[in-house]
Design an enzyme around this catalytic site. Structure first.
Site, PDB file in Angstrom:
ATOM      1  N   ASP A   1       0.743  -1.187   0.050  1.00 29.87           N
ATOM      2  CA  ASP A   1       0.077   0.121  -0.065  1.00 29.87           C
ATOM      3  C   ASP A   1       0.784   1.202   0.037  1.00 29.87           C
ATOM      4  OD1 ASP A   1      -2.240   1.592   0.411  1.00 29.87           O
ATOM      5  OD2 ASP A   1      -1.772   1.770   2.446  1.00 29.87           O
TER       6      ASP A   1
ATOM      7  N   ASP B   1      -0.363   5.193   0.918  1.00 29.54           N
ATOM      8  CA  ASP B   1      -0.716   5.937   1.747  1.00 29.54           C
ATOM      9  C   ASP B   1      -0.848   5.596   3.204  1.00 29.54           C
ATOM     10  OD1 ASP B   1      -0.759   8.405   0.150  1.00 29.54           O
ATOM     11  OD2 ASP B   1      -2.678   7.398  -0.512  1.00 29.54           O
TER      12      ASP B   1
ATOM     13  N   ASP C   1      -1.754  -1.085   5.981  1.00 27.93           N
ATOM     14  CA  ASP C   1      -1.844  -0.603   7.184  1.00 27.93           C
ATOM     15  C   ASP C   1      -3.220  -0.596   7.375  1.00 27.93           C
ATOM     16  OD1 ASP C   1      -2.776   2.755   7.044  1.00 27.93           O
ATOM     17  OD2 ASP C   1      -2.135   1.554   5.343  1.00 27.93           O
TER      18      ASP C   1
END
Length: 307
Positions: A20, A22, A189
């Site tokens: 990922d 961001d 995240d």
């Protein structure tokens, strides 16, 4: 554009890295930095998030409003990004390790590809950033005003991350020898990463954020990390472990059960198509807004480490 899968060492298992962007490679959200400073502002963005959370409006509707609030040329604003973004301190070393080992590194994101590419160019330099394949949504006529997203597919999220990972697995398997099984690593995240995480053989979740919490709540095997330095140590160990294994002797301890199943398959013709299970409606909402549901809880139970 094809997902990066080149492997320079044919004596090693094909390991494909997905991450990922961001909240994972960068600790802040690139879109939020842009719109909060140069677009609709944080207060209006928060209202959009609430409208999505309550089901009043769709993800695409609020995203079109968010990105559409930017009426600046594409090249403007990246000085603000450079001042407000922080790259994970261990990321560059991990990426360089992947390049040396021939492990393809792919960014998989719900963001806008031109924004992510320019950000990597700034922080890594164009030469190093060029080796990272970005799988994300696009931007209509970069430089056009106002900004308008071009969605990668027809799903509500605009990008089915799980399908992108599955496509990479299928292509990698076709390029392997019949007795070789590629290994998919995913690093994330938030619950926006869940669809891709389900398709990974090895999952890393940033400690204290929503993806780790979801894994704990649902018994999903994973490895927690605080920085990419932790990820590098684990991937190095996985790679060494793979090279030492012969004839299936020695059970790998870092893989989730799905990976063990893949290892038992002896030919590419036998590889099944595995589809992600349906996500509950609340989780779909969490998956569609990458940052809103990634806030850490006050207390966390002891993590379940990848087994």
């Amino acid at each position: 554009m094809a997902i990066s899968q080149t492997n320079t060492d044919h004596h090693k298992r094909k390991i494909i890295i997905f991450s990922d962007f961001d909240g994972t490679i960068f600790l802040q959200d690139t879109g939020h930095v842009l719109v909060d400073n140069l677009g609709c502002g944080a207060a209006f963005r928060n209202k959009l998030e609430e409208q999505f959370k309550t089901g009043e409006r769709s993800f695409r509707d609020i995203s079109d409003d968010m990105w559409g609030s930017l009426s600046i040329p594409f090249g403007d604003g990246f000085d603000i990004m450079e001042k407000n973004l922080q790259m994970d301190p261990g990321f560059q070393e991990f990426h360089q390790y992947c390049v040396r080992e021939g492990f393809p590194f792919n960014v998989i994101s719900a963001g806008l590809k031109p924004v992510l590419q320019r950000t990597l160019d700034i922080f890594l330099g164009e030469k190093e950033a060029s080796s990272i394949q970005i799988v994300a949504n696009d931007l209509k006529a970069p430089g056009g005003i106002p900004w308008k997203p071009v969605w990668r597919d027809n799903t509500e999220s605009g990008h089915d991350k799980g399908e992108s990972v599955n496509q990479a697995r299928t292509k990698a398997q076709a390029e392997c020898e019949p007795d070789e099984i590629p290994l998919i690593v995913f690093i994330g995240d938030g619950v926006s990463d869940l669809a891709a995480a389900r398709e990974a053989d090895v999952l890393f979740a940033r400690r204290g954020l929503r993806l780790e919490e979801y894994c704990l709540e649902h018994g999903i095997p994973y490895t927690p990390f605080d920085s990419f330095a932790d990820v590098k140590k684990e991937v190095e160990a996985i790679s060494l472990e793979d090279q030492k294994k012969t004839g299936g002797v020695g059970k790998p301890v870092r893989y989730n059960p799905r990976a063990n199943m893949w290892r038992r398959i002896s030919s590419k013709e036998a590889v099944p198509t595995l589809m992600a299970t349906a996500t509950p409606s609340q989780d779909e909402k969490m998956a569609l807004w990458p940052d809103y549901f990634s806030e850490p809880k006050q207390t966390l139970t002891e993590p379940t480490i990848q087994e």
